[in-house]
Design a protein around this motif. Structure first.
Motif, PDB file in Angstrom:
ATOM      1  N   THR A 236       0.860  -1.180   0.000  1.00  0.00           N
ATOM      2  CA  THR A 236       0.000   0.000   0.000  1.00  0.00           C
ATOM      3  C   THR A 236       0.894   1.228   0.000  1.00  0.00           C
ATOM      4  N   HIS A 237       0.491   2.253  -0.725  1.00  0.00           N
ATOM      5  CA  HIS A 237       1.290   3.472  -0.742  1.00  0.00           C
ATOM      6  C   HIS A 237       1.365   4.065   0.670  1.00  0.00           C
ATOM      7  N   ASN A 238       2.502   4.629   0.967  1.00  0.00           N
ATOM      8  CA  ASN A 238       2.714   5.242   2.281  1.00  0.00           C
ATOM      9  C   ASN A 238       2.350   6.722   2.180  1.00  0.00           C
ATOM     10  N   THR A 239       1.083   6.968   1.812  1.00  0.00           N
ATOM     11  CA  THR A 239       0.629   8.327   1.491  1.00  0.00           C
ATOM     12  C   THR A 239      -0.679   8.656   2.195  1.00  0.00           C
ATOM     13  N   SER A 240      -0.836   8.223   3.431  1.00  0.00           N
ATOM     14  CA  SER A 240      -2.010   8.649   4.197  1.00  0.00           C
ATOM     15  C   SER A 240      -1.917  10.138   4.521  1.00  0.00           C
ATOM     16  N   ASN A 293     -11.092   5.962  -0.032  1.00  0.00           N
ATOM     17  CA  ASN A 293     -12.146   6.652  -0.794  1.00  0.00           C
ATOM     18  C   ASN A 293     -11.622   7.265  -2.088  1.00  0.00           C
ATOM     19  N   LEU A 294     -10.353   6.958  -2.390  1.00  0.00           N
ATOM     20  CA  LEU A 294      -9.710   7.430  -3.617  1.00  0.00           C
ATOM     21  C   LEU A 294      -9.700   8.947  -3.734  1.00  0.00           C
ATOM     22  N   ARG A 295      -9.519   9.580  -2.586  1.00  0.00           N
ATOM     23  CA  ARG A 295      -9.273  11.021  -2.519  1.00  0.00           C
ATOM     24  C   ARG A 295      -8.166  11.244  -1.495  1.00  0.00           C
ATOM     25  N   PRO A 296      -7.300  12.216  -1.707  1.00  0.00           N
ATOM     26  CA  PRO A 296      -6.224  12.456  -0.734  1.00  0.00           C
ATOM     27  C   PRO A 296      -6.781  12.695   0.656  1.00  0.00           C
ATOM     28  N   GLY A 297      -6.245  11.984   1.634  1.00  0.00           N
ATOM     29  CA  GLY A 297      -6.635  12.162   3.020  1.00  0.00           C
ATOM     30  C   GLY A 297      -8.017  11.640   3.353  1.00  0.00           C
ATOM     31  N   SER A 298      -8.593  10.816   2.481  1.00  0.00           N
ATOM     32  CA  SER A 298      -9.967  10.354   2.679  1.00  0.00           C
ATOM     33  C   SER A 298     -10.014   8.833   2.713  1.00  0.00           C
ATOM     34  N   GLY A 299     -10.448   8.293   3.805  1.00  0.00           N
ATOM     35  CA  GLY A 299     -10.600   6.859   3.978  1.00  0.00           C
ATOM     36  C   GLY A 299      -9.502   6.291   4.836  1.00  0.00           C
ATOM     37  N   PRO A 300      -9.937   5.637   5.925  1.00  0.00           N
ATOM     38  CA  PRO A 300     -11.321   5.374   6.312  1.00  0.00           C
ATOM     39  C   PRO A 300     -12.055   6.567   6.935  1.00  0.00           C
ATOM     40  N   PHE A 370       2.317  11.890 -16.310  1.00  0.00           N
ATOM     41  CA  PHE A 370       3.172  12.055 -15.133  1.00  0.00           C
ATOM     42  C   PHE A 370       2.945  13.427 -14.516  1.00  0.00           C
ATOM     43  N   ALA A 371       2.845  14.446 -15.356  1.00  0.00           N
ATOM     44  CA  ALA A 371       2.642  15.808 -14.850  1.00  0.00           C
ATOM     45  C   ALA A 371       1.262  15.984 -14.241  1.00  0.00           C
ATOM     46  N   ALA A 372       0.312  15.097 -14.594  1.00  0.00           N
ATOM     47  CA  ALA A 372      -1.021  15.164 -13.987  1.00  0.00           C
ATOM     48  C   ALA A 372      -1.002  14.690 -12.548  1.00  0.00           C
ATOM     49  N   GLY A 373      -0.008  13.869 -12.200  1.00  0.00           N
ATOM     50  CA  GLY A 373       0.089  13.356 -10.842  1.00  0.00           C
ATOM     51  C   GLY A 373      -0.944  12.282 -10.574  1.00  0.00           C
ATOM     52  N   SER A 374      -0.811  11.676  -9.401  1.00  0.00           N
ATOM     53  CA  SER A 374      -1.778  10.671  -8.963  1.00  0.00           C
ATOM     54  C   SER A 374      -2.860  11.387  -8.164  1.00  0.00           C
ATOM     55  N   THR A 375      -4.006  11.612  -8.777  1.00  0.00           N
ATOM     56  CA  THR A 375      -5.045  12.412  -8.121  1.00  0.00           C
ATOM     57  C   THR A 375      -5.585  11.724  -6.868  1.00  0.00           C
ATOM     58  N   GLU A 376      -5.551  10.396  -6.834  1.00  0.00           N
ATOM     59  CA  GLU A 376      -6.071   9.672  -5.678  1.00  0.00           C
ATOM     60  C   GLU A 376      -5.197   9.867  -4.446  1.00  0.00           C
ATOM     61  N   ASP A 377      -3.905  10.099  -4.658  1.00  0.00           N
ATOM     62  CA  ASP A 377      -2.987  10.292  -3.546  1.00  0.00           C
ATOM     63  C   ASP A 377      -2.477  11.728  -3.463  1.00  0.00           C
ATOM     64  N   GLY A 378      -3.010  12.616  -4.285  1.00  0.00           N
ATOM     65  CA  GLY A 378      -2.626  14.019  -4.201  1.00  0.00           C
ATOM     66  C   GLY A 378      -1.220  14.279  -4.672  1.00  0.00           C
ATOM     67  N   GLY A 379      -0.854  13.688  -5.805  1.00  0.00           N
ATOM     68  CA  GLY A 379       0.536  13.680  -6.231  1.00  0.00           C
ATOM     69  C   GLY A 379       1.068  14.935  -6.863  1.00  0.00           C
ATOM     70  N   GLY A 380       0.684  16.104  -6.420  1.00  0.00           N
ATOM     71  CA  GLY A 380       1.343  17.329  -6.841  1.00  0.00           C
ATOM     72  C   GLY A 380       1.257  17.609  -8.325  1.00  0.00           C
TER      73      GLY A 380
END
Length: 676
Positions: A236-240, A293-300, A370-380
């Protein structure tokens, strides 16, 4: 720790050996029953600059350190096969990634301190991929851009801490056993790139019905005096923690390790004694997010700090179930194979490509996704770019021109919308390290990438087939020894979501790794050495440094360093937060590696005993500027449930720099308060 069938194994073997010796009179019978390994563990602090350092992971220039929530640590285990003398150091670090320069510097230090025991072939360093630590520790330009260049003090703290953890594990070696357990964890990850995953063949998708690899794997280490530690792998990504966080943290895997070590086992990181070490490592987590919840900082929940704790606790709980259940004692020794490959121009044989012909990897290129970032993890990401093939028509039009002019470029990189050529610019590595490690029946595939679930499955199956073992005995160790973006399947690559756009060496990158790891596995099975391949760079040019260091610390008029400008209340109850504000100095003057900037102390028998420091989950250390040369230091303590009633205080340790560069330590102490 509770009694466990694996825990008693070293003592049981010794007892059986003694009985055999008494019955047969043969020393060989006793030797046969001695634990097959020497095992040792070590943990050390690797926390870098806690103020004004660009953070690594989200690539956001606005995310700069402003303090500490959890210190970053390196956790090392050394395993020695007593029969052959072969050994390996397995190191897990609370970093976003490991860079070649870091590993090379660690190896140089280990050569000085421990001679020829540890070198390129037998030190595997993997990162947990936290996005909550200072960056600037690369010598690759691409990864230093958002940190305004190289940060030498952070680099040194990381190198020193990693080497220190291995040195401690080496000094801790003693006879012991290594055992293995496997299970599943289903509520700590979700596939963040499902449409790319769905492009894979149905047979492979069926292995992961939920779209993620739920496997949790535990390697445990026991000696006569009890258990000494574990390594747990889970994808799992370490991006809580989101891009809005500016406090240093090991994120969810860091909390899982902290919880088992500090809160369950009572380890005091600063007392200098070996304690229980719990490493929570990564495997094929490239498309697995903890944000359920596939949003940054969301879930659980909708609280990123609470999510960090919960996802960490779920990984701990799954690992602890394995700890408390049946395990498989490992035998068969230790072996490693290492090789370097030039991933920018590697021929790939038709048996691996699936295209019916030989192919070739290409120079590192980054796609528009790549420049779009990972929207689910808020990738800048930049809002003008989007994930997906043909989602960026302007870049697509330019790419089509490039592909018409250079058909070989198309063969290697299409359908990527080419945005940036970091390989041509020399901003990313060309030569990358591959590492295959065997400990008993467990085989670790050390890959310098973020590997998706299905890409990991293909790698595991390739290595298992060559070794003649089950794929369950092969585990991807991601983020290993270096870093160069993602590793997707060719089918996922064709989707050109963020992960595909960050698969830099082209569509044939995974087949290239399958080919090369098949070579290493064949060498391991045959007992022959592997071709070393092209040399990794031993010397690095002095990296660019754009951020000035601390010039001067000066308190506000009428104040002194260490003065308390906000005292605690007189009385608190567990569950309340204590907040104290000090006149401080810039924390980068002294990183307090292995130490602390703060202490929460309780009065006991007329003396003050430390109950928490800046490496504890319950505390937060925050820095901010106060005018031009002064610093405001906020120390908070969330009083844990069950805290003993009594008299407490908060202490701050600072270090001030004068105009001549001299650094003077000082201390601030709050008034006392009562917890009842």
């Amino acid at each position: 720790m509770p009694e466990h069938p694996c825990r008693a194994l070293p003592a049981l073997l010794t007892l059986v050996g003694a009985l055999l010796l008494a019955r047969t009179g043969e020393p060989a019978a006793l030797l046969a029953a001695i634990p097959p390994f020497l095992v040792g563990r070590g943990v050390a602090d690797i926390t870098g600059e806690p103020a004004e350092a660009g953070m690594m992971g989200y690539a956001s220039p606005r995310q700069r350190t402003s303090g500490i929530h959890l210190r970053q640590r390196s956790r090392a285990f050394v395993v020695v096969d007593r029969d052959s003398g072969h050994r390996v150091a397995l190191v897990t670090v609370d970093l976003a990634m490991v860079f070649t320069a870091v590993r090379q510097a660690v190896l140089r230090r280990l050569a000085l301190s421990l001679g020829n025991h540890y070198g390129d072939a037998n030190v595997l360093i993997t990162a947990t991929h936290t996005h909550a630590g200072p960056g600037g520790f690369a010598h690759d330009t691409l990864y230093n851009i958002t940190t305004l260049g190289h940060l030498p003090r952070t680099f040194a703290a990381i190198v020193d801490g990693i080497a220190e953890s291995v040195e401690r594990a080496h000094r801790d070696l003693a006879p012991g056993t290594v055992s293995l357990a496997r299970g599943e964890l289903h509520d700590a990850s979700v596939n963040r790139s499902r449409r790319a995953f769905e492009r894979n063949p149905a047979e492979e998708r069926a292995v992961f019905p939920s779209g993620v690899d739920p496997t949790t794997t535990l390697l445990r280490f026991d000696r006569d005096d009890g258990p000494i530690g574990v390594i747990n792998w889970f994808a799992t990504h370490n991006t809580s923690m989101t891009v809005d966080n500016t406090l240093i943290s090991g994120d969810n895997k860091g909390y899982a390790a902290y919880h088992w070590e500090r809160e369950v086992s009572g380890v005091d990181y600063r007392d200098g004694r070996p304690g229980f070490v719990a490493a929570f490592a990564q495997t094929n987590a490239g498309d697995a997010s903890p944000n359920l919840n596939l949003r940054p900082g969301s879930g659980p929940t909708e609280d990123e700090v609470e999510n960090t704790r919960i996802i960490g606790l779920r990984q701990y709980a799954a690992a602890r179930r394995l700890w408390d259940g049946p395990c498989e004692p490992l035998t068969g020794g230790v072996a490693t194979r290492r090789s370097n490959v030039d991933m920018s121009r590697l021929p790939v044989r038709a048996e691996f490509t699936g295209s019916g012909r030989a192919e070739r990897t290409g120079d590192a290129l980054l796609g528009a996704s790549f420049a779009a970032g990972s929207t689910e993890d808020g990738g800048g990401g930049l809002p003008i770019f989007r994930e997906g093939v043909d989602a960026n028509p302007v870049v697509r039009a330019v790419s089509e021109v490039l592909y018409r002019l250079a058909p070989t470029l198309r063969r290697r990189h299409a359908p990527k919308d080419v945005l940036l050529p970091p390989g041509v610019l020399g901003w990313t590595p060309r030569v990358l390290p591959l590492h295959l490690v065997r400990v008993g029946s467990l085989h670790l595939v050390g890959v310098p990438h973020e590997v998706t679930a299905v890409a990991g499955l293909r790698l595991r199956r390739t290595v298992a087939r060559e070794l003649g073992v089950s794929p369950r005995d092969v585990l991807v160790a991601g983020y290993a020894n270096a870093y160069a973006g993602y590793l997707t399947t060719p089918e996922e690559y064709d989707q050109q979501d963020y992960e595909g756009g960050h698969t830099m060496y082209g569509r044939w990158q995974l087949p290239a790794y399958q080919q090369e790891f098949a070579r290493l596995a064949a060498d391991l099975r045959a007992g022959r050495p592997s071709a070393p391949g092209p040399r990794l760079p031993e010397r690095f040019r002095d990296p660019v440094r754009l951020r000035p260091g601390v010039v001067l610390d000066a308190p506000p008029p009428g104040r002194r360093f260490g003065d308390v400008v906000r005292e605690p209340a007189a009385r608190y109850a567990p569950g309340h937060r204590v907040l104290v504000v000090f006149v401080g100095a810039h924390p980068n003057n002294d990183l307090h590696r292995g130490g602390t900037y703060l202490e929460v102390q309780r009065r006991e028998d007329g003396t003050w005993r430390t109950v928490a420091d800046d490496g504890d989950w319950s505390t937060r250390f925050r820095w901010s500027r106060w005018g031009l040369a002064a610093s405001r230091i906020e120390v908070s303590w969330d009083i844990p449930p069950g805290t003993r009633p009594g008299e407490y205080r908060v202490t701050y340790h600072g270090d001030a720099r004068d105009l001549f560069g001299r650094i003077t330590p000082f201390r601030g102490v709050s008034r006392t308060f009562t917890v009842s």
